[in-house]
Design an enzyme around this catalytic site. Sequence first.
Site, PDB file in Angstrom:
ATOM      1  N   GLU A 172     -15.703 -11.227  34.553  1.00 49.77           N
ATOM      2  CA  GLU A 172     -16.047  -9.964  33.922  1.00 49.77           C
ATOM      3  C   GLU A 172     -16.571  -8.965  34.952  1.00 49.77           C
ATOM      4  O   GLU A 172     -16.958  -9.320  36.058  1.00 49.77           O
ATOM      5  CB  GLU A 172     -17.133 -10.178  32.849  1.00 49.77           C
ATOM      6  CG  GLU A 172     -16.757 -11.202  31.807  1.00 49.77           C
ATOM      7  CD  GLU A 172     -17.841 -11.405  30.769  1.00 49.77           C
ATOM      8  OE1 GLU A 172     -17.508 -11.323  29.581  1.00 49.77           O
ATOM      9  OE2 GLU A 172     -19.000 -11.649  31.138  1.00 49.77           O
ATOM     10  N   ASP A 223     -24.206  -3.918  29.316  1.00 53.62           N
ATOM     11  CA  ASP A 223     -23.761  -3.524  30.656  1.00 53.62           C
ATOM     12  C   ASP A 223     -23.996  -2.059  31.015  1.00 53.62           C
ATOM     13  O   ASP A 223     -23.713  -1.169  30.211  1.00 53.62           O
ATOM     14  CB  ASP A 223     -22.255  -3.731  30.791  1.00 53.62           C
ATOM     15  CG  ASP A 223     -21.804  -5.120  30.435  1.00 53.62           C
ATOM     16  OD1 ASP A 223     -22.646  -5.951  30.131  1.00 53.62           O
ATOM     17  OD2 ASP A 223     -20.589  -5.352  30.458  1.00 53.62           O
TER      18      ASP A 223
END
Length: 499
Positions: A234, A52
Site C-alpha cells: 500500500e 492516511d
Amino acid sequence: MNRITNIYWVPIVLISFFACNTNRNLNNKKLDYNQKFRPQYHFSPPKGWMNDPNGLVYFDGEYHLFYQHYPDGNTWGPMHWGHAISTDLIHWDNYPIALYPDSLGYIFSGSAVIDWKNSSGFGKNGQPPMVAIYAYHSMEGEKAGKIEIQYQGIAYSNDRGRTWTKYNENPVLKNPGIKDFRDPKVIWHEESQNWIMALAVKDKISFYTSPNLLKWQHSSDFNVSWAAYGDFWECPDLFPIKTALGITKWVLLVSINPGGPNGGSATQYFVGDFDGKKFVTETTQTKWLDYGADNYAGVTWSDIPNSDGRRLFMGWMSNWLYAQKVPTEIWRSAMTIPRVLTLKQNSGDYTLMSKPIQELNTLRVNSKRVPSNKMVLLSDNVEIEMELEETDFQLTFSNNNNEKVVLKKENNQITFDRSQSGITDFNSDFIKVHKAPLQNILLKNVKVYIDRSSMEFIFNDGELNITELVFPQSPYTILETKGVKGTSTIHQLRSIWGN
C-alpha cells in the site's frame, strides 16, 4: 490505503446530502481542541475519522495536507479527502472537505502535484493548476462481487486548493483485472520529461508514465522476493534524495498491513536507482522507517522549492490492529510530527534517517536543564533531550495512577512496554512488548516527544525511530532513567490550537 473491515453502504444521494451540509468554513478558534487525549502539537481532524495523509503538496507559501476522512463517524466509512493548510508545518487551518465520494466510488488515497507546465491543460490565466490523483473504490462493485473495483481518477484546482473540479473523463487509469489497484503517488521526472506514477497493485508496485497526467502507460513492476509482504502492498512513494557525498539515490516507501516488525501496520523502504521507467534496489534486506507500532502510510510533500530542498514526511499515527477502537470519541487518529528524511551511507549500505523538522523548536517554552536520574515533567506535551551512555539504559515514564511505560536497551535491542500505560483494554495486541534490533547502531542520544496520547523516540537524529500511542488517565509526570548522562533538557511545548 484503506481497510474495509466495517462496511458502510451509503447511497450516493446520501453522500450528496453530506456534501451540502458539511462543506462549511471551519474556524480553529471555534473548535474545542482541549479534549482528553486530543494531541496538542500533532494534527488531528476537527471531528470524525482520519487515516492516511494524502496529496501532500506545497504551493505559493502553503503546505497542503489532505487526508482520508469520514466526517460523519469516528470509524472508517465513506472516504473523503479532508483538507488542512499550514504556512509553517506546525500550525494548521482546517478547510472544507476537498473531495467527496461520487457515482464512481469512494475517494481513496493518492497524491497531488503542481502542473507547472500545464501539461494537463487544466490551468487558467497562465497559472499552473494543482492536480490531485486518487484511487476510486466502487462499493457497489464490491457488493456485487466484482474484481475491477478500483481505478485512478484526477481532480484539479485553480484557486490554490480551495475548490476542486473532477475530470469529466475519469477514470484516467482503468483497472486491468486486479482487485487491489490503488494509492497513486505521482512525481515529475525531469530527465524523461514525464509524469511517473507509483501504484500499489496487490503484492507489487507498478510504475506508469504519462506526458500529461491524463493518459498513462505501464512501464515496469517492482516486488523483490525478500521484501516484507502482508495482505498487500500500500501507499508507495518514490523520490530522489542525495547522500552527504552528493550522490543521488532513489528511495521507494511501501506500507504493509499486516506484517510490520511489531505486528499490524508498518512502512518499509528500499534504496536504489530509477531511470524513468524502472526502479532497481541496492538494498538486500527489509528496512523499516519506524520500529514503533504507530507510524504508517506516510508519504512526502511534492513541490518543495529548491531553496528549501528538504524531503518532508508525515505519517498516520495509528495501526489497523486497533485504530477504530482507541478511546477517543469526537475524533479519531492523528498524524506524526513532520520529519525530514535524509540518506546516510555506511559501508555500501543505506539508512533512511527520519528527523523532526526544525520548526518544532518554535513551540518550546520553559526550557530547563535538569539532573537525568529523575525528572519531573510539568506538562503532558513536552520534548526531552538526553545523552546516552555507551551501555544499556532504561527510561520509565509514570504518573500518580500507577500507570507507566518502559523503554530500555538490553541485549542489542530496544524494547518498549506499554502494557501498563493507561487505557489498554480496547485491544489485546496493544499491550504487547515491541522490539527494535540495533543492528550495530551505537545509540548516542535520544529526543522524546510526548503529547497527550503519543510518544515519539528519535535516536541519533533519526537513525532509529519508535512511534507509539498511549492513553494514560493522567499525564506522565515522572521520568526515571538509567544509563543517561549528566543533565538533560526538558522543553514544554505550547499547543498549536491555542489551548
